[in-house]
Write a protein that holds these residues in place. Structure first.
Motif, mmCIF file in Angstrom:
data_model
loop_
_atom_site.group_PDB
_atom_site.id
_atom_site.type_symbol
_atom_site.label_atom_id
_atom_site.label_comp_id
_atom_site.label_asym_id
_atom_site.label_seq_id
_atom_site.Cartn_x
_atom_site.Cartn_y
_atom_site.Cartn_z
ATOM 1 N N PRO A 23 -36.839 -26.293 -2.923
ATOM 2 C CA PRO A 23 -35.310 -25.813 -2.097
ATOM 3 C C PRO A 23 -33.967 -25.921 -2.790
ATOM 4 O O PRO A 23 -34.312 -26.522 -4.075
ATOM 5 N N PRO A 24 -33.199 -24.433 -2.966
ATOM 6 C CA PRO A 24 -32.633 -24.667 -3.338
ATOM 7 C C PRO A 24 -31.261 -25.503 -3.385
ATOM 8 O O PRO A 24 -30.595 -26.020 -4.212
ATOM 9 N N ALA A 25 -31.634 -26.654 -2.175
ATOM 10 C CA ALA A 25 -30.540 -28.119 -2.289
ATOM 11 C C ALA A 25 -31.730 -29.289 -1.741
ATOM 12 O O ALA A 25 -32.601 -28.759 -1.086
ATOM 13 N N TRP A 26 -31.294 -30.057 -2.786
ATOM 14 C CA TRP A 26 -32.831 -31.573 -2.931
ATOM 15 C C TRP A 26 -31.443 -32.591 -3.248
ATOM 16 O O TRP A 26 -30.794 -32.687 -4.715
ATOM 17 N N LEU A 28 -28.453 -32.312 -4.457
ATOM 18 C CA LEU A 28 -28.532 -31.926 -6.060
ATOM 19 C C LEU A 28 -28.514 -30.369 -5.821
ATOM 20 O O LEU A 28 -29.883 -30.003 -5.142
ATOM 21 N N GLU A 29 -28.033 -28.994 -5.901
ATOM 22 C CA GLU A 29 -27.823 -27.718 -6.259
ATOM 23 C C GLU A 29 -28.563 -26.853 -7.324
ATOM 24 O O GLU A 29 -27.951 -27.244 -9.019
ATOM 25 N N VAL A 30 -29.363 -26.340 -6.898
ATOM 26 C CA VAL A 30 -29.997 -25.409 -8.456
ATOM 27 C C VAL A 30 -28.701 -24.289 -9.444
ATOM 28 O O VAL A 30 -28.099 -23.866 -8.075
ATOM 29 N N PRO A 31 -28.580 -24.300 -10.291
ATOM 30 C CA PRO A 31 -27.280 -23.722 -11.290
ATOM 31 C C PRO A 31 -27.335 -22.308 -10.686
ATOM 32 O O PRO A 31 -28.245 -21.832 -10.285
ATOM 33 N N ASP A 32 -25.722 -21.864 -9.915
ATOM 34 C CA ASP A 32 -25.564 -20.756 -9.634
ATOM 35 C C ASP A 32 -26.118 -19.805 -10.157
ATOM 36 O O ASP A 32 -27.003 -18.394 -9.583
ATOM 37 N N VAL A 33 -26.203 -19.727 -12.092
ATOM 38 C CA VAL A 33 -26.238 -17.996 -12.114
ATOM 39 C C VAL A 33 -27.683 -18.188 -11.825
ATOM 40 O O VAL A 33 -27.943 -17.282 -11.756
#
Ligand code: JBH
Length: 270
Positions: free
Chosen positions: A196-199, A202-207
């Motif tokens: 998932p994009p947030a876990w 912690l977030e996956v870098p926007d770019v």
């Protein structure tokens, strides 16, 4: 490709039936045979080693047993061996060998027949490598790294897996062969993310979610450069600055590395 592995612990090599190497065997891309060295002993106790001439700790593997084994798997014993004309490359894992790298794997992947001779840590009588070299066999004494193992079996697993995945048809997508760490770029791989994009906050870098391919490419390259600086300064020192663009050089400068005399050097550590 034909691969013969000779060991006093042939069961250790059972892992080669699994996964990618197992599939390559099933597909007929690699003809892998594992042999018990004791097949070629001649005494009641099936002795493969003895005490070292000159004294010292440990045991050394006997050249006569190894000679019979290697001659048998290469068809040299009969003179009519199906395979005696095919050039053989003898690979001997040893902590005193040259370092096994991706370049070594690439070179070995071009061979038709590998024989991997797994010795115990203290090694095989030095005349074995000498004898086969003199007979025109390519002999590579290779180490997988500077740490202590008991014998060559784990190193043989490493060599066979690294070589087998380079054979045509083994890795499904040949692009995954070019874009990986220790490829020609000389950089470590960038960090990767999936759903998932947030876990755990912690977030996956926007770019990476932006869909902007040029920015993603640049971000990955920057991360690869920073990672290589942090983890493998030896690889940064081996880069040719002429292969780097202005942005690469700016990232490296932020990390304290500057071009000097056709190489990169640390500004602090001269
Ligand atoms: C090979 O490659 C090696 N690195 C460390 N130890 C070893 C022991 C036997 C064979 C190795």
């Amino acid at each position: 490709m034909r691969v013969d592995v000779i060991s006093i612990f042939p069961d250790y090599l059972a892992a080669l039936d699994l996964s990618l190497v197992g599939k390559a065997r099933a597909a007929g891309i690699i003809d892998l045979r594992v042999h018990d060295l004791r097949t070629w002993t001649s005494d009641r106790h099936r002795t493969v080693d003895d005490t070292p001439f000159g004294g010292g700790a440990g045991m050394v593997m006997r050249p006569d047993v190894w000679g019979r084994a290697i001659d048998a798997v290469t068809g040299r014993d009969t003179g009519t061996g199906h395979d005696a004309e095919v050039p053989v490359h003898l690979v001997v894992p040893t902590p005193s060998g040259a370092t096994f790298t991706q370049r070594t794997a690439e070179a070995l992947a071009g061979e038709e027949h590998l024989v991997v001779a797994c010795g115990r840590y203290e090694g095989i009588d030095a005349r074995v490598a000498e004898h086969y070299r003199a007979a025109g066999v390519r002999v590579s004494e290779l180490s997988i790294g500077d740490y202590v193992l008991n014998g060559g079996e784990v190193a043989a697993l490493v060599v066979v897996e690294a070589v087998a995945r380079l054979l045509p048809g083994v890795v499904g997508n040949p692009e995954s062969l070019v874009e990986e760490s220790h490829g020609a770029a000389g950089l470590l791989e960038y960090p990767v993310y999936t759903k998932p994009p947030a876990w755990e906050g912690l977030e996956v870098p926007d770019v990476l979610l932006s869909g902007h391919h040029a920015r993603i490419h640049r971000w990955r390259r920057d991360e690869a450069l920073r990672r290589t600086v942090a983890r493998r300064p030896d690889m940064v020192g081996a880069l040719d600055p002429a292969t780097l663009d202005a942005h690469d050089l700016a990232v490296l400068a932020e990390e304290g590395w500057h071009p000097h005399g056709g190489r990169l050097e640390r500004s602090d550590g001269c």
